[in-house]
Design a protein around this motif. Sequence first.
Motif, short mmCIF file in Angstrom:
data_model
loop_
_atom_site.label_atom_id
_atom_site.label_comp_id
_atom_site.label_asym_id
_atom_site.label_seq_id
_atom_site.Cartn_x
_atom_site.Cartn_y
_atom_site.Cartn_z
N ILE A 46 2.16 -5.53 -6.76
CA ILE A 46 2.40 -3.61 -6.62
C ILE A 46 1.37 -3.00 -7.99
O ILE A 46 0.86 -3.28 -9.08
N LYS A 47 0.24 -2.42 -6.98
CA LYS A 47 -0.83 -1.30 -7.74
C LYS A 47 -1.52 -2.30 -8.68
O LYS A 47 -2.82 -1.95 -9.20
N GLY A 48 -2.02 -3.60 -8.36
CA GLY A 48 -2.80 -4.54 -8.91
C GLY A 48 -1.98 -4.86 -10.18
O GLY A 48 -2.46 -6.13 -10.75
N ILE A 49 -0.92 -5.25 -10.32
CA ILE A 49 0.23 -5.29 -11.37
C ILE A 49 1.21 -6.16 -10.96
O ILE A 49 2.07 -6.19 -9.74
N GLY A 50 0.53 -7.44 -11.68
CA GLY A 50 2.04 -8.63 -11.09
C GLY A 50 3.04 -8.46 -11.22
O GLY A 50 3.27 -8.24 -12.37
N LEU A 51 3.69 -8.45 -10.70
CA LEU A 51 5.16 -9.12 -10.84
C LEU A 51 5.88 -9.91 -10.09
O LEU A 51 5.57 -10.43 -8.35
N GLU A 52 7.31 -10.95 -10.27
CA GLU A 52 8.18 -10.97 -8.91
C GLU A 52 9.35 -10.39 -9.08
O GLU A 52 9.92 -10.39 -9.80
N THR B 77 -4.55 7.79 5.48
CA THR B 77 -5.98 7.62 6.03
C THR B 77 -6.41 6.47 6.30
O THR B 77 -6.79 6.32 7.50
N GLU B 78 -5.88 5.32 5.87
CA GLU B 78 -6.21 4.34 5.87
C GLU B 78 -5.40 3.03 5.94
O GLU B 78 -4.24 3.14 4.75
N ILE B 79 -4.92 2.36 6.55
CA ILE B 79 -3.97 1.18 6.34
C ILE B 79 -4.88 0.36 6.32
O ILE B 79 -4.83 -0.25 7.49
N GLU B 80 -4.63 -0.86 5.15
CA GLU B 80 -5.47 -2.32 5.39
C GLU B 80 -4.83 -3.13 5.18
O GLU B 80 -4.13 -2.83 3.98
N ASN C 135 -5.85 11.24 -1.55
CA ASN C 135 -5.53 11.06 -3.23
C ASN C 135 -5.78 10.16 -4.07
O ASN C 135 -6.70 10.33 -4.60
N GLN C 136 -5.75 8.74 -2.69
CA GLN C 136 -6.05 7.57 -3.73
C GLN C 136 -5.60 6.24 -3.00
O GLN C 136 -5.29 6.53 -1.31
N THR C 137 -5.93 5.04 -3.46
CA THR C 137 -5.78 4.21 -3.15
C THR C 137 -4.69 3.21 -4.11
O THR C 137 -4.95 3.00 -4.96
N ARG C 138 -3.43 2.70 -3.15
CA ARG C 138 -2.62 1.51 -3.86
C ARG C 138 -1.99 0.42 -3.01
O ARG C 138 -2.61 -0.05 -2.03
N SER C 139 -1.96 -0.31 -3.64
CA SER C 139 -1.50 -1.35 -2.51
C SER C 139 0.12 -2.45 -3.47
O SER C 139 0.42 -2.09 -4.70
N VAL C 140 0.32 -3.23 -2.57
CA VAL C 140 1.61 -3.85 -2.90
C VAL C 140 1.03 -5.12 -1.93
O VAL C 140 1.09 -5.24 -0.67
N ALA C 141 2.00 -6.38 -2.36
CA ALA C 141 1.58 -7.71 -2.07
C ALA C 141 2.91 -7.91 -2.15
O ALA C 141 3.99 -8.07 -3.12
N GLY C 142 3.12 -8.95 -1.36
CA GLY C 142 4.25 -10.15 -1.23
C GLY C 142 3.93 -11.67 -0.56
O GLY C 142 3.00 -10.82 -0.05
N THR C 143 5.48 -12.19 -1.01
CA THR C 143 5.40 -14.12 0.20
C THR C 143 6.43 -14.01 0.58
O THR C 143 7.83 -13.37 0.01
N VAL C 144 6.66 -15.69 0.84
CA VAL C 144 7.57 -15.72 1.23
C VAL C 144 8.18 -17.55 0.39
O VAL C 144 6.84 -18.41 0.61
N PHE C 145 9.27 -17.12 -0.30
CA PHE C 145 9.11 -17.86 -1.43
C PHE C 145 9.53 -19.17 -0.72
O PHE C 145 10.41 -19.15 0.48
N SER C 146 10.12 -20.54 -1.50
CA SER C 146 10.62 -21.74 -1.11
C SER C 146 12.50 -21.93 -0.35
O SER C 146 12.12 -22.70 0.28
N ASP C 147 12.68 -21.07 -0.55
CA ASP C 147 14.30 -20.71 -0.22
C ASP C 147 13.70 -19.31 1.17
O ASP C 147 14.58 -19.98 1.87
N GLY C 148 12.85 -19.24 1.50
CA GLY C 148 12.74 -18.87 2.98
C GLY C 148 12.80 -17.55 3.12
O GLY C 148 12.92 -16.11 3.59
N LYS C 149 13.33 -16.67 1.12
CA LYS C 149 13.32 -15.21 1.63
C LYS C 149 11.92 -14.58 0.74
O LYS C 149 11.17 -15.43 -0.01
N PRO C 150 11.99 -13.44 1.29
CA PRO C 150 10.68 -12.88 0.50
C PRO C 150 10.64 -12.13 -0.69
O PRO C 150 11.35 -11.99 -0.79
N ARG C 151 9.52 -11.65 -1.57
CA ARG C 151 9.19 -11.60 -2.83
C ARG C 151 8.22 -10.44 -3.34
O ARG C 151 7.06 -10.53 -2.46
#
Length: 530
Positions: A445-451, A350-353, A425-441
């Motif tokens: 996920i779901k508010g739980i940190g990992l790399e 229903t929504e993408i933020e 049914n629910q709300t979930r999230s996923v986050a990412g960034t660019v590291f110093s090597d120029g690659k995505p990470r």
Amino acid sequence: MPKVLISDKLSEAAVQIFRDRGVEVDFQPTLGKDPAKLAEIIGNYDGLAIRSATKATAEILSKATNLKVIGRAGIGVDNVDIPAASQKGIVVMNTPFGNSITTAEHAIAMMFAVAREIPAADASTRAGKWEKSKFMGVEITGKTLGVIGCGNIGSIVANRALGLKMKVVAYDPFLSAERAQQIGVTKVETVEELLPLADFVTLHLPKTEKTANLLNAERVKLFKKGARLINCARGGLVDEAAVAEALHSGALAGAAFDVFAVEPATENPLFDAPNVVCTPHLGASTGEAQENVALQVAEQMSDYLMDGAVSNALNAPSVTAEEAPLLKPWVEVADMLGGFAGQVTESPVTEIEIEFVGEVGKLNLKPLIASLTAAMLRPIVGEGAVNMVSAPFVARERGMKITETKKDPQGAYGSYMRLIVTTENQTRSVAGTVFSDGKPRFIQIKGIGLEAEPQQFMLYTTNSDTPGYIGALGMKLGDLGVNIATFALGRAAKGEEAIALLGVDAELSKETIAEIAALPQVRQAKALKF
């Protein structure tokens, strides 16, 4: 002056558009049928304009030393090796909306034809038989049409059916209740729920891993007694032998097929079944549609070759030359986040933020939003059915609200993107960034940190945080012959929900995922492909 080769039949008006825009044109409309000759001369051109006859294979593209853009007049790009084109930096464009009306109208025409047995009655009358009592058809008015796949074309068919005073029920896993109400259809949650309700069933969805053989032998048995089936979408969505058997037994009263599992369809079990209407993939075959897509592809290719503007590209963001170096790594993050969400989300969205935190918020966000949305929709609607330009339209069409926010730097990462997906049914999230090597990470996920760095093939699991899970998962993967390339873990808190994101060396089969999902600690297991 850039030079374009047209290797399929395109209208003279399209040829003139190229010339008017200052593009040199070599019009060889039969060349697409001669791959050896095409491979021999393709290196002389900056652009290649095609329809379906030309096969732009990896072998041919390897000879395309100067090629910058391929334009497909139409939506389907099965005849273009997009990964090979991307590797060579060739932009692949299509025209996703030029034949929507035509295809929808053909589906309605096929419904009328099978309802009144028009082809058989025509043949009988021409043979001088005058079998008036033999061809007892049914009315359309008041009947229920079941639409499977309620995107662009499906919603047009639904609109036409409502105008014919039919009732319309629709199944589409990503059709929201709000969108269903807006277009006037009754939404059902499963194919199994739709089939017993419908007097006519029409398919309007792409062929993907999820939709292949959607109407299998078991589901064919669920049709309402005397129902009629129309398929003007893609071959391979239906078990054609099972449909033929149902027609012979009288369980189905008729069927109309424009597409087949094997094309050209020179033989098929449907051909000998009673009350079947067959046409040779004519869904987009009207003068208006052919003209529309030809003109569109000529305009898009000219814009790119003369001005550098990118539109309706399947493998490139719509960005200026100045913005491209800054946006490139963040486009990869957007593709990663959208691809992840599209593959793990099972309920209607229903929504993408999208949150842009830190420096990334200062960039041109439109291509990032479009790239993320397109990546999220591709697992849902199919590779050729959505691109960066059409993604916002397709999302709105499915009732998805898209919002963006910018935030100051916060947390351990100075700049990152977060995708928040809200379903019914629910709300979930996923986050990412660019590291110093120029690659995505992946960083959350779901508010739980990992790399984790994205890999071509990955396994995602949610599980209970209990001792022994890592060992059990590793042992199971070993028993199944799956080699682990990377392994990232995270948990909400001790003893609560945990996640694992693994890179593996090969694509995981459905059987492998089922084995992993059967582990006692596992709550969800998903195979991912990037």
